[in-house]
Design an enzyme around this catalytic site. Structure first.
Site, PDB file in Angstrom:
ATOM      1  CE  LYS A  36      -0.674   0.168   4.982  1.00  0.00           C
ATOM      2  NZ  LYS A  36      -1.371  -0.523   6.046  1.00  0.00           N
ATOM      3  NE  ARG A 131      -5.688   0.358  11.175  1.00  0.00           N
ATOM      4  CZ  ARG A 131      -4.791   0.138  10.213  1.00  0.00           C
ATOM      5  NH1 ARG A 131      -3.954   1.097   9.856  1.00  0.00           N
ATOM      6  NH2 ARG A 131      -4.714  -1.034   9.618  1.00  0.00           N
TER       7      ARG A 131
HETATM    8  C1  LIG Z   1      -0.535  -1.416   6.512  1.00  0.00           C
HETATM    9  C2  LIG Z   1      -0.902  -2.672   7.158  1.00  0.00           C
HETATM   10  C3  LIG Z   1       0.078  -3.650   7.396  1.00  0.00           C
HETATM   11  C4  LIG Z   1       1.539  -3.444   7.076  1.00  0.00           C
HETATM   12  O1  LIG Z   1       2.115  -2.590   8.020  1.00  0.00           O
HETATM   13  P1  LIG Z   1       3.687  -2.308   8.047  1.00  0.00           P
HETATM   14  O2  LIG Z   1       3.914  -1.581   9.311  1.00  0.00           O
HETATM   15  O3  LIG Z   1       4.004  -1.510   6.845  1.00  0.00           O
HETATM   16  O4  LIG Z   1       4.362  -3.638   8.023  1.00  0.00           O
HETATM   17  C5  LIG Z   1      -0.339  -4.846   7.952  1.00  0.00           C
HETATM   18  N1  LIG Z   1      -1.625  -5.057   8.276  1.00  0.00           N
HETATM   19  C6  LIG Z   1      -2.593  -4.143   8.070  1.00  0.00           C
HETATM   20  C7  LIG Z   1      -3.998  -4.455   8.458  1.00  0.00           C
HETATM   21  C8  LIG Z   1      -2.260  -2.922   7.514  1.00  0.00           C
HETATM   22  O5  LIG Z   1      -3.219  -2.006   7.319  1.00  0.00           O
END
Ligand SMILES: *Cc1c(COP(=O)(O)O)cnc(C)c1O
Length: 383
Positions: A36, A131
């Site tokens: 992302k 969250r």
């Molecule tokens: C963005 C995201 C991740 C990845 O997070 P990082 O800190 O970049 O490894 C994993 N799980 C969810 C649900 C996310 O939104």
């Protein structure tokens, strides 16, 4: 090049992926690569896959269309909760999504049945980060309802820490997740294949060997892309931190006083900046601004270059201390953190140049990925 640009070193991303996949594999954990932050850049995803990640996850369908359109052969996981208004696209586009609302699951189930599909879901539990996620007390009744829905299959339990509330993944909260999984399995008479415990904030726990054995999936973005764990943001051993570098051009180079002259009010963004009297300094204006990047999230690679601030279209830097003989038209290089990388990848004005074996693999002419993924969507639609 008239635009600022990001170089993306695919070999470094592949190397980082492999290093983290090896670490996780030793603990029985598969790695899902998260794209992302790079707006689903297909070459980045391919590098992750060459490095051994088992699947690709992204938070936006637009990014997944871009990945598909770019020829990335993988199964996909949707990381952001599916919108009630977009369940049809979700079941058509991804094999698995993360979920926390019964009404959405009902709609996903109905959408899957309409297409003669079964959609896999991971139920997200909120273990305190505040969250997404079902509150632990409500998980079992929730799962009991969800198992009745014929179009979906609950394949796992997940949690996301270290994101909103900054809660650190620990042996205690991961054990709680495992216990909750056992309870769901017992009361709903199902088997949960995946316990998706952590993101990049879980690396220390994994490396310590204290991760409960049932946790078998990590969703890693930042750790792969920037070579850092995200609890203390320390560089991860044997990974690269400079797979992404941001380059901007010097538009003006002049010696000026260090403090503005005249009566002072707010700057362009409603702040009252503070200046330190340092005498006359050599300053450069670069073609990079707040529209392209989060200036607090970049650091000049040259230690003699200091960022003074940014407006929408300029980055103002002090280059007095650099050993280089900088001239107008030169490029200066910056190392982005996660938020700066996200902004630069999303900006329509920042180009990307992917490197493999130190050479550009192709000249990328598209500006920014937001425009690009819209295009992908228009061209390909849900696949
Ligand atoms: C963005 C995201 C991740 C990845 O997070 P990082 O800190 O970049 O490894 C994993 N799980 C969810 C649900 C996310 O939104």
């Amino acid at each position: 090049m008239a635009h600022p640009y990001l170089t993306i070193d695919l070999d470094k991303i592949e190397h980082n992926s492999r290093a983290l996949v090896d670490l996780c594999q030793q603990q029985g954990i598969e790695v899902v690569g998260v794209t992302k932050c790079v707006c689903g850049h297909p070459e980045v995803a391919k590098a992750m896959l060459r490095g051994g990640v088992s699947a690709i996850a992204d938070s936006r369908l637009e990014n997944i269309y871009r990945l598909r359109g770019g020829g990335v052969e993988s199964s996909y996981m949707l990381l952001r909760l599916p919108p009630l208004s977009g369940v049809d696209e979700v079941v058509e586009t991804v094999a698995v999504s993360l979920n926390s609302e019964l009404s959405v699951l009902e709609a996903l189930s109905a959408a899957a049945i309409r297409r003669d599909l079964r959609h896999d879901v991971v139920l997200m539990v909120d273990l305190g980060d505040l969250r997404e996620g079902i509150w632990p007390d409500e998980l079992v009744p929730f799962a009991r309802e969800a198992v009745k829905m014929p179009g979906i299959r609950i394949v796992g339990l997940g949690t996301n820490l270290g994101c909103f509330g900054g809660v650190v993944p620990s042996e205690a909260n991961m054990t709680r997740l495992v216990h909750l999984a056992a309870e769901v399995e017992r009361t709903c008479e199902i088997k949960l294949a995946r316990i998706s415990g952590v993101n990049s904030s879980g690396l220390n726990l994994i490396a310590s060997g204290r991760m409960p054995t049932r946790v078998n999936q990590a969703r890693l973005g930042e750790a792969i892309l920037l070579g850092r764990e995200t609890v203390h943001r320390t560089p991860w051993p044997a990974t690269f931190q400079d797979a992404f570098l941001l380059h901007a051009e010097v538009l003006e180079l002049k010696t000026k006083p260090s403090v503005p002259i005249g009566e002072r009010s707010e700057d362009a963004f409603g702040k009252r900046p503070v200046f330190e009297e340092r005498g006359e300094r050599l300053r450069a204006l670069l073609n990079l601004g707040r529209e392209d990047v989060d200036e607090d999230g970049i650091k000049a690679v040259d230690p003699g270059v200091t960022i003074l601030g940014a407006s929408s279209g300029y980055l103002v830097v002090d280059v007095t201390e650099t050993a280089r003989n900088i001239r107008v038209g030169d490029q200066l290089t910056f190392s982005p953190n996660y938020s700066a990388l996200l902004a630069a990848m999303t900006s329509e004005y920042v180009k990307t140049r992917t490197l493999r074996g130190g050479k550009p693999i192709r000249r990328e002419t598209q500006l920014g990925c937001s425009a690009d993924s819209k295009l992908m969507r228009a061209n390909h639609g849900p696949i």
